[in-house]
Scaffold this active site. Structure first.
Site, mmCIF file in Angstrom:
data_model
loop_
_atom_site.group_PDB
_atom_site.id
_atom_site.type_symbol
_atom_site.label_atom_id
_atom_site.label_comp_id
_atom_site.label_asym_id
_atom_site.label_seq_id
_atom_site.Cartn_x
_atom_site.Cartn_y
_atom_site.Cartn_z
ATOM 1 N N ASP A 1 -31.338 0.107 -14.349
ATOM 2 C CA ASP A 1 -32.332 -0.493 -15.227
ATOM 3 C C ASP A 1 -33.696 -0.510 -14.536
ATOM 4 O O ASP A 1 -33.846 -1.104 -13.473
ATOM 5 C CB ASP A 1 -31.894 -1.919 -15.568
ATOM 6 C CG ASP A 1 -32.777 -2.592 -16.606
ATOM 7 O OD1 ASP A 1 -33.809 -2.007 -16.995
ATOM 8 O OD2 ASP A 1 -32.425 -3.715 -17.029
ATOM 9 N N HIS B 1 -36.364 -2.023 -15.559
ATOM 10 C CA HIS B 1 -37.185 -3.136 -16.040
ATOM 11 C C HIS B 1 -37.275 -4.271 -15.029
ATOM 12 O O HIS B 1 -36.909 -5.415 -15.289
ATOM 13 C CB HIS B 1 -36.633 -3.654 -17.372
ATOM 14 C CG HIS B 1 -36.645 -2.628 -18.458
ATOM 15 N ND1 HIS B 1 -35.571 -1.783 -18.702
ATOM 16 C CD2 HIS B 1 -37.598 -2.288 -19.338
ATOM 17 C CE1 HIS B 1 -35.875 -0.981 -19.706
ATOM 18 N NE2 HIS B 1 -37.096 -1.256 -20.107
ATOM 19 N N CYS C 1 -40.905 2.664 -18.716
ATOM 20 C CA CYS C 1 -39.471 2.678 -18.374
ATOM 21 C C CYS C 1 -38.830 4.055 -18.540
ATOM 22 O O CYS C 1 -38.026 4.472 -17.708
ATOM 23 C CB CYS C 1 -38.714 1.615 -19.157
ATOM 24 S SG CYS C 1 -38.889 1.676 -20.947
#
Length: 398
Positions: free
Chosen positions: A279, A281, A77
């Site tokens: 994000d 993820h 990430c």
């Protein structure tokens, strides 16, 4: 199963479906140096956010190093956030901050070339393969989680092999940005046709000087400036909040890398005391170039609601990013820092004119003398010995 894949891989959410995600307020929203009035410019705001390149976990790419992982889910990430910050710098460099993206609209060739720099292949200069293997030289095993400072050091080294974008990457040390060092690194000489097109300023010889002003002129190598910081011990110190937010207002802003331990986000702006972030993820399938040489970019832009978090929930380890295409942009950034950051009693970072006398001499980073391409050079981790390890702090707590 198909509905799950559709949710992640075929994002067709329409802006109107999530305008209510932002509160009805007269407050300004700041996104990477641009302001939007939330009450009247929601569509423009969301269009600006969706135009940012969005890099997420991917699966089914070729194994890293030939035998390593074929997905970065669970560990990549912060690398993806570093890619997003760098991609924004390249967008500003080639297309400008005001460039906007529209779904299924033909884009400039520079946009496609930028996107191809980040595809998950070992021959792409900023791929997950290149970043993970360069991280070995920073003491990180392939598949190990990175902090913001490690990502910054990796990008600095990979940029040495990227001749097309030709960036100067400066990563500050000890919370201090040194103006003299940056100008030494970014100022280059554009010489006459019978000499190399670009050289460091200090390489000017007496013979060059004797040729007069027509023989050479000073040029500026576009600057990616990354400032790793620790803004507290276990949580962010509230005294830094205003200065941190001020950085997103600067025209040179590339946002910030950070988040929570082992959970990285790319912060691109703020509304009140909430940070807006992209994000990484989400796990999507590897995308490669098509037969015509272009990349289907539908999964590289986030059309879902931008996420927000209270700034006081941010882990204190962060890295700020700024892009200065020309020297005047850097001079303007220095003025803004002196006005908005250095006015605080407890400063977020320092900006000094001269190289500190107790530091080792500053030597601009240079590409190692090798006969292979950058991709081939770091195809073997044994060849990473050309680089010195950075002894700076690793700054995201675990």
């Amino acid at each position: 199963m198909e509905s799950v894949l559709s949710k992640y891989e075929n994002q067709i959410t329409i802006f109107a479906d999530y305008l209510e995600e932002f509160p009805d307020t007269d407050e300004l929203v700041w996104i990477l140096g641009k302001q939007h009035l939330l009450k009247t410019e929601k569509s423009k705001l969301l269009s600006d956010i969706s135009a940012r390149l969005w890099f997420t976990y991917r699966r089914k790419f070729s194994p890293i190093g030939g035998t390593g992982p074929s997905s970065d889910a669970g560990w990549g990430c912060m690398l993806r956030c570093g890619q997003m910050m760098l991609a924004q710098a390249l967008i500003c460099r080639h297309l400008g901050r005001d460039w906007n993206w529209e779904k299924q609209k033909e884009q400039p060739k520079e946009y496609q070339r930028i996107l191809q720099c980040f595809l998950d292949r070992k021959d792409c200069c900023y791929s997950i393969h290149q970043m993970a293997q360069m991280g070995v030289g920073e003491g990180k095993s392939i598949g190990e989680w990175f902090g913001p400072n490690t990502v910054a050091q990796v990008l600095k080294k990979l940029a040495l092999f990227d001749e097309w974008n030709s960036l100067a990457v400066y990563v500050s040390m000890d919370n201090t940005v040194v103006i003299e060092d940056i100008k030494k690194m970014c100022r280059t000489l554009s010489l006459s046709a019978d000499t190399p097109a670009e050289r460091p300023l200090e390489s000017l010889t007496a013979s060059n000087q004797s040729k007069g002003p027509s023989a050479c002129c000073t040029a500026w190598k576009p600057l990616l400036l990354i400032v790793p910081l620790r803004l507290g011990i276990n949580q962010i110190n509230p005294v830094y909040v205003d200065a941190f937010k001020e950085c997103f207002k600067m025209p040179q802003s590339l946002g910030a890398l950070g988040g929570k331990p082992n959970n990285a986000y790319y912060f691109i702006g703020f509304l009140g005391d909430e940070l807006i972030f992209l994000d990484p993820h989400t796990t999507q399938t590897f995308v490669d170039t098509e037969e015509n040489g272009t990349v289907d970019d539908q999964t590289f832009h986030c059309l879902q609601p931008p996420q927000r978090m209270n700034i006081l929930n941010l882990d204190p380890s962060v890295a700020l990013g700024f892009f200065c295409k020309e020297e005047k942009d850097f001079d303007s950034w220095c003025s803004l820092v002196q006005k908005e950051i250095l006015k605080e009693n407890l400063r977020m970072f320092e900006l000094v004119q001269k190289h500190p006398s107790h530091w080792p001499p500053f030597v601009p980073p240079a590409k190692p003398e090798v006969t292979t391409t950058g991709a081939e050079f770091i195809d073997s981790t044994e060849q990473l010995e050309e680089f010195d390890l950075e002894e700076d702090f690793e700054i995201l707590s675990i």
